[in-house]
Design a protein around this motif. Structure first.
Motif, PDB file in Angstrom:
ATOM      1  N   LEU A  30      -5.862   7.779  -0.405  1.00  0.00           N
ATOM      2  CA  LEU A  30      -5.061   6.690   0.154  1.00  0.00           C
ATOM      3  C   LEU A  30      -5.002   6.690   1.678  1.00  0.00           C
ATOM      4  O   LEU A  30      -4.473   5.751   2.274  1.00  0.00           O
ATOM      5  N   VAL A  31      -5.537   7.741   2.312  1.00  0.00           N
ATOM      6  CA  VAL A  31      -5.454   7.839   3.776  1.00  0.00           C
ATOM      7  C   VAL A  31      -6.790   7.504   4.431  1.00  0.00           C
ATOM      8  O   VAL A  31      -7.854   7.713   3.864  1.00  0.00           O
ATOM      9  N   ALA A  32      -6.697   6.987   5.646  1.00  0.00           N
ATOM     10  CA  ALA A  32      -7.875   6.626   6.435  1.00  0.00           C
ATOM     11  C   ALA A  32      -8.591   7.886   6.926  1.00  0.00           C
ATOM     12  O   ALA A  32      -7.981   8.955   7.050  1.00  0.00           O
ATOM     13  N   GLU A  33      -9.854   7.751   7.227  1.00  0.00           N
ATOM     14  CA  GLU A  33     -10.648   8.883   7.745  1.00  0.00           C
ATOM     15  C   GLU A  33     -10.051   9.415   9.043  1.00  0.00           C
ATOM     16  O   GLU A  33     -10.096  10.604   9.301  1.00  0.00           O
ATOM     17  N   PRO A  56       0.818  -1.231   0.000  1.00  0.00           N
ATOM     18  CA  PRO A  56       0.000   0.000   0.000  1.00  0.00           C
ATOM     19  C   PRO A  56       0.848   1.276   0.000  1.00  0.00           C
ATOM     20  O   PRO A  56       0.422   2.309  -0.517  1.00  0.00           O
ATOM     21  N   VAL A  57       2.044   1.219   0.550  1.00  0.00           N
ATOM     22  CA  VAL A  57       2.903   2.403   0.586  1.00  0.00           C
ATOM     23  C   VAL A  57       3.413   2.760  -0.812  1.00  0.00           C
ATOM     24  O   VAL A  57       3.693   3.918  -1.085  1.00  0.00           O
ATOM     25  N   ASP A  58       3.496   1.779  -1.710  1.00  0.00           N
ATOM     26  CA  ASP A  58       3.968   2.065  -3.068  1.00  0.00           C
ATOM     27  C   ASP A  58       3.087   3.119  -3.755  1.00  0.00           C
ATOM     28  O   ASP A  58       3.597   4.062  -4.367  1.00  0.00           O
ATOM     29  N   ALA A  59       1.780   2.964  -3.652  1.00  0.00           N
ATOM     30  CA  ALA A  59       0.854   3.939  -4.246  1.00  0.00           C
ATOM     31  C   ALA A  59       0.983   5.290  -3.563  1.00  0.00           C
ATOM     32  O   ALA A  59       0.902   6.343  -4.207  1.00  0.00           O
ATOM     33  N   ILE A  89      -0.090   1.491   8.239  1.00  0.00           N
ATOM     34  CA  ILE A  89      -1.214   1.079   7.402  1.00  0.00           C
ATOM     35  C   ILE A  89      -2.262   0.419   8.288  1.00  0.00           C
ATOM     36  O   ILE A  89      -1.924  -0.387   9.157  1.00  0.00           O
ATOM     37  N   ASP A  90      -3.544   0.730   8.042  1.00  0.00           N
ATOM     38  CA  ASP A  90      -4.604   0.076   8.819  1.00  0.00           C
ATOM     39  C   ASP A  90      -5.024  -1.235   8.139  1.00  0.00           C
ATOM     40  O   ASP A  90      -4.493  -1.607   7.085  1.00  0.00           O
ATOM     41  N   ALA A  91      -5.982  -1.918   8.730  1.00  0.00           N
ATOM     42  CA  ALA A  91      -6.436  -3.217   8.221  1.00  0.00           C
ATOM     43  C   ALA A  91      -7.050  -3.125   6.829  1.00  0.00           C
ATOM     44  O   ALA A  91      -7.098  -4.121   6.098  1.00  0.00           O
ATOM     45  N   ASP A  92      -7.521  -1.931   6.440  1.00  0.00           N
ATOM     46  CA  ASP A  92      -8.122  -1.731   5.117  1.00  0.00           C
ATOM     47  C   ASP A  92      -7.091  -1.337   4.064  1.00  0.00           C
ATOM     48  O   ASP A  92      -7.463  -1.047   2.924  1.00  0.00           O
ATOM     49  N   GLY A  93      -5.813  -1.277   4.450  1.00  0.00           N
ATOM     50  CA  GLY A  93      -4.772  -0.894   3.497  1.00  0.00           C
ATOM     51  C   GLY A  93      -4.647   0.612   3.310  1.00  0.00           C
ATOM     52  O   GLY A  93      -3.974   1.068   2.389  1.00  0.00           O
ATOM     53  N   LYS A  94      -5.271   1.377   4.187  1.00  0.00           N
ATOM     54  CA  LYS A  94      -5.195   2.844   4.121  1.00  0.00           C
ATOM     55  C   LYS A  94      -4.077   3.344   5.039  1.00  0.00           C
ATOM     56  O   LYS A  94      -3.746   2.704   6.041  1.00  0.00           O
ATOM     57  N   ILE A  95      -3.540   4.520   4.725  1.00  0.00           N
ATOM     58  CA  ILE A  95      -2.516   5.138   5.555  1.00  0.00           C
ATOM     59  C   ILE A  95      -3.197   5.646   6.826  1.00  0.00           C
ATOM     60  O   ILE A  95      -4.082   6.507   6.755  1.00  0.00           O
TER      61      ILE A  95
END
Length: 147
Positions: free
Chosen positions: A29-32, A7-10, A105-111
Motif C-alpha cells: 500500500l506504500v509508494a516506493e 485509500p487510507v481505509d485499506a 496519499i500520492d496521485a496513484d493512491g499509495k501512501i
C-alpha cells in the motif's frame, strides 16, 4: 450510491491486522519513495519502511495497533491509535503508546508519508532504567501542580 473507499481505509485495515506473516499487505500500500517518521527515525523509501517493521518484530513481542479514529482533510488523513506489546529483551517492559499518524496519499493512491506523533519521553523513556531516572524529574519540572 455507495462511497468509494478511501485509500487510507485499506491501510488502516492492514495496520490493525498486522502480523509478521501478513506485513507484505502493508508494504503493498506504500509508494516506493514513502517517507516514514517517528520520534526516533526519519526513513525514506520502501526498503527503509520495511526495516522499521522488521525492527519492531525483532524487538517486540505481539505488537498490536488499535485505531480508534480516522479523519480526512484535503491534504492528509489522521489516525488516532494505541500500540501495545512487550519488549523482548531487557528491560522486558510492557508497552502502551497513544499516538496519532498523519498519512499522505500520492496521485496513484499509495501512501507517500506516514508521520507518527507520540510522546516518547512520557510513554517510553520514563519507564526505562537509567534514562528514566533522568527523564522523570524533567517531566515533573513541567507538570502543573494541581489542588
Amino acid at each position: 450510491m455507495p462511497r468509494k473507499p478511501h485509500p487510507v481505509d485499506a491501510y488502516v485495515s492492514a495496520f490493525t491486522a498486522l502480523t509478521p506473516e501478513n506485513v507484505e499487505e502493508l508494504y503493498d500500500l506504500v509508494a516506493e519513495d514513502v517517507v516514514f517518521s517517528d520520534p526516533f527515525n526519519v526513513i525514506h523509501g520502501k526498503a527503509g519502511f520495511r526495516q522499521v517493521f522488521n525492527h519492531m518484530y525483532e524487538t517486540c513481542t505481539d505488537p498490536k495497533f488499535t485505531v480508534s479514529d480516522v479523519a480526512h482533510s484535503k491534504s492528509a488523513s489522521y489516525l488516532r491509535w494505541d500500540m501495545t506489546g512487550r519488549l523482548k529483551n531487557w528491560p522486558h517492559s510492557n508497552l502502551l503508546f497513544h499516538g496519532m499518524t498523519e498519512i499522505h496519499i500520492d496521485a496513484d493512491g499509495k501512501i507517500s508519508k506516514h508521520i507518527d506523533h507520540w510522546d516518547s519521553a512520557s510513554q517510553l523513556l520514563r519507564y526505562l532504567p537509567v534514562i528514566g531516572a533522568i527523564i522523570r524529574p524533567i517531566l515533573k519540572l513541567f507538570r502543573l501542580k494541581t489542588a
